[in-house]
Write a protein that holds these residues in place. Structure first.
Motif, short mmCIF file in Angstrom:
data_model
loop_
_atom_site.label_atom_id
_atom_site.label_comp_id
_atom_site.label_asym_id
_atom_site.label_seq_id
_atom_site.Cartn_x
_atom_site.Cartn_y
_atom_site.Cartn_z
N SER A 277 0.82 -1.21 0.00
CA SER A 277 0.00 0.00 0.00
C SER A 277 0.85 1.26 0.00
O SER A 277 1.95 1.29 0.56
CB SER A 277 -0.94 0.02 1.21
OG SER A 277 -0.22 0.04 2.43
N GLU A 279 -0.25 5.12 1.08
CA GLU A 279 -1.33 5.92 1.64
C GLU A 279 -0.82 7.33 1.89
O GLU A 279 0.22 7.51 2.53
CB GLU A 279 -1.84 5.27 2.93
CG GLU A 279 -2.37 3.86 2.70
CD GLU A 279 -2.77 3.13 3.96
OE1 GLU A 279 -3.41 2.07 3.85
OE2 GLU A 279 -2.43 3.62 5.07
N CYS A 290 -5.42 6.53 -1.21
CA CYS A 290 -4.80 5.21 -1.03
C CYS A 290 -4.69 4.46 -2.34
O CYS A 290 -5.61 4.48 -3.16
CB CYS A 290 -5.62 4.37 -0.05
SG CYS A 290 -5.83 5.12 1.57
N TRP A 292 -3.93 0.46 -2.97
CA TRP A 292 -3.74 -0.84 -2.34
C TRP A 292 -3.61 -1.89 -3.43
O TRP A 292 -4.54 -2.11 -4.20
CB TRP A 292 -4.94 -1.19 -1.46
CG TRP A 292 -5.08 -0.40 -0.20
CD1 TRP A 292 -4.29 0.62 0.23
CD2 TRP A 292 -6.10 -0.57 0.79
NE1 TRP A 292 -4.74 1.10 1.42
CE2 TRP A 292 -5.86 0.39 1.80
CE3 TRP A 292 -7.19 -1.43 0.92
CZ2 TRP A 292 -6.67 0.52 2.93
CZ3 TRP A 292 -8.00 -1.32 2.05
CH2 TRP A 292 -7.73 -0.36 3.04
#
Length: 323
Positions: A277, A279, A290, A292
């Motif tokens: 990830s 973020e 974000c 992911w």
């Protein structure tokens, strides 16, 4: 090269000049300066050309390494499957997923391999950019920052003023540390687009993160995902400076933050399944952009991305008193 070749969807989404002042960090997370950038990817007569005007303002050896004394101007083979960078400044490729491109390429002048992620977020009026800089597998630095787009920068004084104010704010915000809500419980909530390994949009996920502080450096989080992916994980998170850890019971891993950006890898317990990830904390209201990426058996399974917005709940860590 045929002049009537149309630009890819990604190429159309980044039309215009983009302006930013990304921060430069050493590998340990130390903020050492900025790089003022104006850049554009232009599709003209069937060819795609990428140019960048850069000016570094940094300290230490990374400033000398990255300030080449020359602007960037390189070719791109444009498509929605692969964008191939043909040099001389950058050689490698990028993979578009809708409004996000995940790139891996080499800079001969800088002698770094870059993992660069650009995510256009229309709702926020910005592009969220980062580059992790490697020699082989060794991280030697990070660039990251936000960009805004213009189409009349050279002729419109109002646009010039807007960009100047944005860059001033980026100078203040670039070295702010990534933080979760420290004292309040609450919920982070948002919708993520979901792409499969073939870069096809296959649906959306509703993402909900229940957040509860334990103390100033520990918190418990439960991630609930509904949609294409239907999963639920709980983990305890800890932070020591810019070092982050995930202690299970359902996810284990760690991460490092570079200013507002946190890069993490979390392994799902008992499965060949993990989450990479990036973020980015956009503001002090705990809005996070974000990206992911889920991997199964060490292979890309899904690329998902979106915006999480904070809904504040109870104060957990109020003032202590002894009567």
């Amino acid at each position: 090269m045929t002049a009537d070749k149309k630009p890819s969807n990604w190429q159309q989404s980044i039309d215009g000049e983009w302006h930013g002042r990304p921060s430069l960090f050493e590998a340990d997370g130390t903020h050492v300066g900025y790089n003022k950038v104006t850049r554009a990817s232009e599709h003209i007569d069937g060819r795609t050309n990428y140019w960048m005007d850069t000016k570094f303002d940094a300290t230490g050896p990374l400033n000398d390494r990255f300030e080449l004394g020359s602007n960037f101007d390189f070719g791109v083979i444009d498509s929605d499957q692969d964008r191939i960078y043909t040099g001389p400044d950058f050689i490698g490729s990028g993979r578009p997923f809708g409004l996000l491109v995940d790139s891996n390429y080499f800079s001969p002048g800088w002698n770094v391999n870059l993992r660069t992620m650009n995510h256009v977020v229309p709702d926020l009026g910005m592009q969220v950019y980062s580059s992790q800089l490697f020699e082989g597998d060794t991280l030697i630095g990070v660039f990251n920052g936000l960009y805004v787009v213009t189409h009349d920068m050279a002729t419109n004084p109002d646009t010039q003023t807007k960009v100047d104010k944005f860059l001033e704010q980026e100078t203040l915000d670039g070295k702010r540390p990534y933080n979760l809500p420290v004292k309040h419980a609450g919920v982070l909530r948002g919708e993520f687009e979901v792409y499969n390994a073939e870069q096809e949009l296959i649906g959306h996920n509703q993402v909900t993160i229940h957040h509860k502080p334990i103390n100033l450096l520990h918190s418990e989080q439960t991630i609930e995902i509904e949609g294409v992916i239907n999963r639920r994980w709980t983990t305890m998170r800890t932070r020591n400076g810019n070092h982050h850890q995930y202690h299970g019971p359902h996810m284990f891993g760690n991460g490092m933050s570079y200013g507002r950006y946190l890069y993490s890898i979390r392994h799902v317990y008992g499965e060949a399944f993990k989450l990479w990830s990036r973020e980015t904390q956009i503001d002090e209201n705990h809005t996070y952009v974000c990206a992911w990426q889920f991997q199964e058996s060490h292979k890309e399974k899904y690329m998902t991305f979106g915006v999480l917005r904070w809904e504040q709940g109870d104060l957990i860590l109020g003032a202590n008193y002894i009567d």
